[in-house]
Motif scaffolding. Sequence first.
Motif, PDB file in Angstrom:
ATOM      1  N   LEU A   1       0.835  -1.203   0.000  1.00  0.00           N
ATOM      2  CA  LEU A   1       0.000   0.000   0.000  1.00  0.00           C
ATOM      3  C   LEU A   1       0.867   1.249   0.000  1.00  0.00           C
ATOM      4  O   LEU A   1       2.027   1.216   0.411  1.00  0.00           O
ATOM      5  CB  LEU A   1      -0.923   0.022   1.224  1.00  0.00           C
ATOM      6  CG  LEU A   1      -1.962  -1.092   1.314  1.00  0.00           C
ATOM      7  CD1 LEU A   1      -2.759  -0.983   2.604  1.00  0.00           C
ATOM      8  CD2 LEU A   1      -2.901  -1.070   0.117  1.00  0.00           C
ATOM      9  N   ARG A   2       0.273   2.343  -0.459  1.00  0.00           N
ATOM     10  CA  ARG A   2       0.962   3.628  -0.449  1.00  0.00           C
ATOM     11  C   ARG A   2       0.830   4.285   0.923  1.00  0.00           C
ATOM     12  O   ARG A   2      -0.025   3.921   1.721  1.00  0.00           O
ATOM     13  CB  ARG A   2       0.381   4.539  -1.529  1.00  0.00           C
ATOM     14  CG  ARG A   2       0.499   3.976  -2.945  1.00  0.00           C
ATOM     15  CD  ARG A   2       0.125   5.037  -3.962  1.00  0.00           C
ATOM     16  NE  ARG A   2      -1.284   5.384  -3.881  1.00  0.00           N
ATOM     17  CZ  ARG A   2      -2.226   4.891  -4.673  1.00  0.00           C
ATOM     18  NH1 ARG A   2      -1.908   4.011  -5.624  1.00  0.00           N
ATOM     19  NH2 ARG A   2      -3.479   5.263  -4.537  1.00  0.00           N
ATOM     20  N   ASP A   3       1.700   5.273   1.181  1.00  0.00           N
ATOM     21  CA  ASP A   3       1.668   5.949   2.481  1.00  0.00           C
ATOM     22  C   ASP A   3       0.371   6.710   2.697  1.00  0.00           C
ATOM     23  O   ASP A   3      -0.104   6.836   3.827  1.00  0.00           O
ATOM     24  CB  ASP A   3       2.866   6.904   2.613  1.00  0.00           C
ATOM     25  CG  ASP A   3       4.196   6.159   2.678  1.00  0.00           C
ATOM     26  OD1 ASP A   3       4.172   4.935   2.922  1.00  0.00           O
ATOM     27  OD2 ASP A   3       5.246   6.803   2.487  1.00  0.00           O
ATOM     28  N   GLU A   4      -0.225   7.232   1.620  1.00  0.00           N
ATOM     29  CA  GLU A   4      -1.447   8.020   1.766  1.00  0.00           C
ATOM     30  C   GLU A   4      -2.703   7.161   1.814  1.00  0.00           C
ATOM     31  O   GLU A   4      -3.817   7.696   1.919  1.00  0.00           O
ATOM     32  CB  GLU A   4      -1.572   9.019   0.613  1.00  0.00           C
ATOM     33  CG  GLU A   4      -1.674   8.393  -0.766  1.00  0.00           C
ATOM     34  CD  GLU A   4      -0.326   8.166  -1.425  1.00  0.00           C
ATOM     35  OE1 GLU A   4      -0.295   7.983  -2.648  1.00  0.00           O
ATOM     36  OE2 GLU A   4       0.690   8.189  -0.690  1.00  0.00           O
ATOM     37  N   ASP A   5      -2.577   5.829   1.757  1.00  0.00           N
ATOM     38  CA  ASP A   5      -3.748   4.948   1.801  1.00  0.00           C
ATOM     39  C   ASP A   5      -4.261   4.792   3.230  1.00  0.00           C
ATOM     40  O   ASP A   5      -3.492   4.856   4.198  1.00  0.00           O
ATOM     41  CB  ASP A   5      -3.406   3.569   1.231  1.00  0.00           C
ATOM     42  CG  ASP A   5      -3.223   3.604  -0.278  1.00  0.00           C
ATOM     43  OD1 ASP A   5      -3.747   4.539  -0.899  1.00  0.00           O
ATOM     44  OD2 ASP A   5      -2.545   2.717  -0.819  1.00  0.00           O
ATOM     45  N   PHE A   6      -5.568   4.569   3.338  1.00  0.00           N
ATOM     46  CA  PHE A   6      -6.203   4.260   4.622  1.00  0.00           C
ATOM     47  C   PHE A   6      -7.062   3.017   4.443  1.00  0.00           C
ATOM     48  O   PHE A   6      -7.876   2.936   3.517  1.00  0.00           O
ATOM     49  CB  PHE A   6      -7.083   5.418   5.100  1.00  0.00           C
ATOM     50  CG  PHE A   6      -7.915   5.076   6.304  1.00  0.00           C
ATOM     51  CD1 PHE A   6      -7.367   5.097   7.574  1.00  0.00           C
ATOM     52  CD2 PHE A   6      -9.249   4.718   6.175  1.00  0.00           C
ATOM     53  CE1 PHE A   6      -8.129   4.771   8.685  1.00  0.00           C
ATOM     54  CE2 PHE A   6     -10.022   4.394   7.272  1.00  0.00           C
ATOM     55  CZ  PHE A   6      -9.452   4.418   8.534  1.00  0.00           C
ATOM     56  N   VAL A   7      -6.889   2.028   5.334  1.00  0.00           N
ATOM     57  CA  VAL A   7      -7.615   0.762   5.239  1.00  0.00           C
ATOM     58  C   VAL A   7      -7.980   0.312   6.653  1.00  0.00           C
ATOM     59  O   VAL A   7      -7.139   0.342   7.556  1.00  0.00           O
ATOM     60  CB  VAL A   7      -6.762  -0.336   4.559  1.00  0.00           C
ATOM     61  CG1 VAL A   7      -7.557  -1.632   4.487  1.00  0.00           C
ATOM     62  CG2 VAL A   7      -6.323   0.096   3.185  1.00  0.00           C
ATOM     63  N   VAL A   8      -9.219  -0.105   6.844  1.00  0.00           N
ATOM     64  CA  VAL A   8      -9.637  -0.725   8.092  1.00  0.00           C
ATOM     65  C   VAL A   8     -10.644  -1.816   7.756  1.00  0.00           C
ATOM     66  O   VAL A   8     -11.603  -1.587   7.022  1.00  0.00           O
ATOM     67  CB  VAL A   8     -10.224   0.309   9.087  1.00  0.00           C
ATOM     68  CG1 VAL A   8     -11.409   1.040   8.501  1.00  0.00           C
ATOM     69  CG2 VAL A   8     -10.616  -0.373  10.395  1.00  0.00           C
ATOM     70  N   GLY A   9     -10.391  -3.025   8.258  1.00  0.00           N
ATOM     71  CA  GLY A   9     -11.291  -4.159   8.088  1.00  0.00           C
ATOM     72  C   GLY A   9     -11.900  -4.559   9.420  1.00  0.00           C
ATOM     73  O   GLY A   9     -11.206  -4.598  10.445  1.00  0.00           O
ATOM     74  N   TYR A  10     -13.208  -4.863   9.421  1.00  0.00           N
ATOM     75  CA  TYR A  10     -13.919  -5.120  10.675  1.00  0.00           C
ATOM     76  C   TYR A  10     -14.678  -6.440  10.593  1.00  0.00           C
ATOM     77  O   TYR A  10     -15.318  -6.743   9.585  1.00  0.00           O
ATOM     78  CB  TYR A  10     -14.911  -3.991  10.963  1.00  0.00           C
ATOM     79  CG  TYR A  10     -15.737  -4.217  12.209  1.00  0.00           C
ATOM     80  CD1 TYR A  10     -15.235  -3.901  13.466  1.00  0.00           C
ATOM     81  CD2 TYR A  10     -17.020  -4.759  12.129  1.00  0.00           C
ATOM     82  CE1 TYR A  10     -15.984  -4.110  14.600  1.00  0.00           C
ATOM     83  CE2 TYR A  10     -17.780  -4.973  13.266  1.00  0.00           C
ATOM     84  CZ  TYR A  10     -17.254  -4.647  14.505  1.00  0.00           C
ATOM     85  OH  TYR A  10     -17.986  -4.866  15.633  1.00  0.00           O
TER      86      TYR A  10
END
Length: 440
Positions: free
Chosen positions: A273-282
Amino acid sequence: MEIIKDCKLVCKICQKEFSSISTKNRHIRTFHDEVTIEKKKLQRIRCPLCLEEEKFSCCEHLMEHLKQRHKVSIMESVLSFRNFKEAWRALDNRDVDYACYRRCKRPNGNEDIYYNCNRSDSRGFTSTCHKRNMKLGGSIRIQGTCPSRIVVKIQQNGMVEVKFVETHVGHADELRSKRLSKTEQDTLVQQLTAGVTKERIMSNSRIIENDKLQRINIITRGDLAYLIRKFNIDKRRNADDMIATALKIEEWNRQGKNNAFLFKQIGERYPGLRDEDFVVGYMNSVMEKKLKEFKRVICIDGTHGTNRRNWDLTVVLVKDENNMGFPVAFLLSNRLDQVIQEIFFSALKSRLRQSVEAEYIMSDDDIKYYNAWTKVMETERKPRRLLCTWHIIKNWNIQGRSKLKKPENRQEMKMKKMRNILKELLFSKRRKNHDVGSLS
């Protein structure tokens, strides 16, 4: 050729040239003590009763103008308090609202705070910024400056002296320009804390008592949202969503809950992933149990633009014991491509500690979900790919508009024949079961 010098940057006494006016003024103060620098004050304060007349550089000149020219009686009072909290408690009960205009600290350690009437046009000009749309009812600002103001002088020993100009000029007493009083705010906060819905609060507030319209009778959703933020009724851990999310996930980890099985903040490094990416899995324990028990049919779909950050939400569903869709995993990310899906399914596989052997994968006509699932899960037999009914009908409608020219033919295909084709297998099974029952 002689170079023409800017007279504003040249000292009139020693004819020395400087790069800026501030440097020239510092030179005059240092080497020419007998010379006083005359500062030109901005004259942007306008009288609300004669807008086309002269402008003033300070509010004292405006009050003198109102007294002499318009014969307005200005009421002033000077109050003393032991501390700023006591002064603020007394000023907060005023009927008319005031906005902090300027704060300045004196060399002797004292501090002055200026509050102007919130109806005043303190800037003296119209902004050309169009980032925010104008209110439907128009701005509450008047043309000109209202003389009413509060000047708070805080001394080093904590004593507070307040000069209060009570007279308002140029505007009427309107409810829409007022804020909720402290008592009204406390009443609404108690109802919000008790769990009363916003619709119920707004409906009850429309009841007028004693035939007198008050500010609480015209509250809006914006007023309730402001109170929720001010008193943190929704128990937000931090005003920044990113920090609040990180604190919540840290709390889950301390409790031994692995609900957020995938989390990457903006600026954090993560493989793929890139530094500016945001990911959250629930996924919680109930969702995990449902996925392990009903894994025959997996439905995957993504939604776009459902939040103010314009992030994407991926939802994974299964068919439960009631043949209804049950969500078993969520992914919130700033983009929705196959790379993100592969990382999401890989983290999901690690959370389950096993691969999900599904027979069918249902999604939209985008192939990325199916490719990412089959690549990560690596089961012996690949699942069959299905398209959901909505996308099938959508594609048929697109093709029908280009191939069927007559509107009546398109309507017949859309309402009857196309839907019969979709349900043909179901009808065949029912007809076969009915025939078997008749023979028996």
